[in-house]
Design an enzyme around this catalytic site. Structure first.
Site, mmCIF file in Angstrom:
data_model
loop_
_atom_site.group_PDB
_atom_site.id
_atom_site.type_symbol
_atom_site.label_atom_id
_atom_site.label_comp_id
_atom_site.label_asym_id
_atom_site.label_seq_id
_atom_site.Cartn_x
_atom_site.Cartn_y
_atom_site.Cartn_z
ATOM 1 N N TYR A 71 0.825 -1.210 0.000
ATOM 2 C CA TYR A 71 0.000 0.000 0.000
ATOM 3 C C TYR A 71 0.870 1.275 0.000
ATOM 4 C CZ TYR A 71 -3.658 3.203 1.868
ATOM 5 O OH TYR A 71 -4.532 4.237 2.091
ATOM 6 N N GLU B 201 3.834 -5.813 16.853
ATOM 7 C CA GLU B 201 5.148 -6.426 17.106
ATOM 8 C C GLU B 201 5.430 -6.559 18.598
ATOM 9 O OE1 GLU B 201 6.632 -7.949 14.858
ATOM 10 O OE2 GLU B 201 5.786 -7.023 13.068
HETATM 11 FE FE FE Z 1 5.960 -9.701 13.844
HETATM 12 MN MN MN Z 2 5.378 -7.745 11.416
#
Ligand code: FE
Ligand code: MN
Length: 333
Positions: free
Chosen positions: A115, A213
């Site tokens: 994107y 994350e």
């Molecule tokens: Fe990750």
């Molecule tokens: Mn990732």
């Protein structure tokens, strides 16, 4: 039969209830609550700034291109590691449930960089070959591929002490070093743009990626800690020493990457500060897997940890993050 984390039979691996590892289930639920997709974040302001002749300096453009170059291929590298190896060896069903969720999130992250490249009309041949053509990016990727080689072997199992050590070594490579260190110079650089109200669409996407994350890293650390708790004989001083050395090497490679992306400093940020930040987070990563800290550096970016430690939704950047809660709630875990 009491559940353990590794070595399941084909039938045992489908019995998710009763749950033994509640943390794995909690991370799954957190991941689901954090649902987001890049296409809902507007890129118009970024596109205008990017196109404008003097909108950004050459150094600023370099930081953005370098980070798009690293992340565009790193996300699918992580996805492949999860699906092709970690999933195969971690038979525990509640962990597998989380790994499926993580794999989906990595696909969303890969989608994010498609994107971004499309929106800014970047040359995909250039961006998607930076992992080969830019040495500071190539060295990070090679390090991860090298550290995870043994368990990619189709005949690899986790039966013996040596096998389990190899597996934990590789988990450290994926989770602690790749997701826990190699992403963080980029997070600091890109969120610093957002903080200065530049490239706000990309910055917002990095905020969501950072939130995801953070959970990937927490899951990986608990996975490592559980394997060690169930197989304490693997945790020898030679083995922990080798892990600490790899973390140190990871910090060096990430610092090289920061020097290369940010040769002159941008928007109040320079590679020396990033070095200090990397040392600070490397200590936190080591402590999270019950190893001693080695650097004792202070955190030079309190603004960045404020983002990460936010527990309640808070309009930190006065952008639309808080209203972006269609299916998920905003929590920085
Ligand atoms: Fe990750
Ligand atoms: Mn990732």
């Amino acid at each position: 039969m009491v559940k353990k984390i590794l070595n399941y039979s084909e039938t045992e691996t489908n019995k998710i209830l009763p749950i033994r590892y509640q943390w794995a289930r909690d991370y799954f639920l957190m991941g689901v609550a954090n649902n987001w997709v890049p296409e809902e974040i507007p890129m118009q302001e970024d596109i205008e700034l990017w196109k404008k002749q003097d909108g950004l300096s050459e150094d600023e453009r370099r930081v953005i291109i370098w980070n798009l170059g690293f992340f565009s291929t790193a996300e699918s590298l992580t996805a492949n590691n999860i699906v092709l190896s970690i999933y195969r060896h971690v038979g525990n069903p509640e962990c597998r449930q989380y790994l499926l969720r993580q794999a989906y999130e990595e696909a969303i992250h890969t989608e994010t960089f498609i994107y971004c490249c499309d929106s800014l009309n970047l040359d995909p041949d250039y961006i998607y070959n930076m992992y080969i053509n830019i040495p500071s990016i190539r060295e990070k990727d090679e390090f991860v591929v090298e550290i995870t080689k043994s368990i990619m072997d189709p005949g690899f199992t986790v039966k013996t002490l040596t096998d389990i050590q190899k597996f934990v070594n590789d988990l450290v490579g994926y989770y602690v070093i790749m997701e826990g260190i190699f992403f963080y110079a980029g997070f600091a650089m890109m969120l610093n743009f957002l903080r200065h109200n530049k490239m706000v669409g990309i910055g917002e996407m990095f905020q969501y990626i950072l939130r995801d994350e953070t959970i990937h890293l927490a899951f990986g650390s608990d996975l490592i800690n559980t394997i060690v708790a169930e197989n304490p004989e693997i945790w020898t001083s030679d083995f922990t020493h080798s892990i600490i050395e790899k973390v140190k090497r990871g910090v060096e490679l990430e610092h090289n990457y920061a020097k290369d992306s940010l040769p002159h400093g941008v928007l109040g940020l320079n590679e020396g500060m990033i070095r200090e930040y990397l040392e600070y987070i490397a200590d936190r990563r080591l402590e999270r897997i019950n190893l001693p800290r080695i650097y004792n550096s202070r955190n030079p970016f309190p603004w960045l940890s404020e983002i990460m430690d936010l527990r309640k939704e808070k309009n930190f950047f006065e952008r639309r993050v808080t209203e972006y809660r269609t299916r998920g709630q905003l929590k920085w875990e």
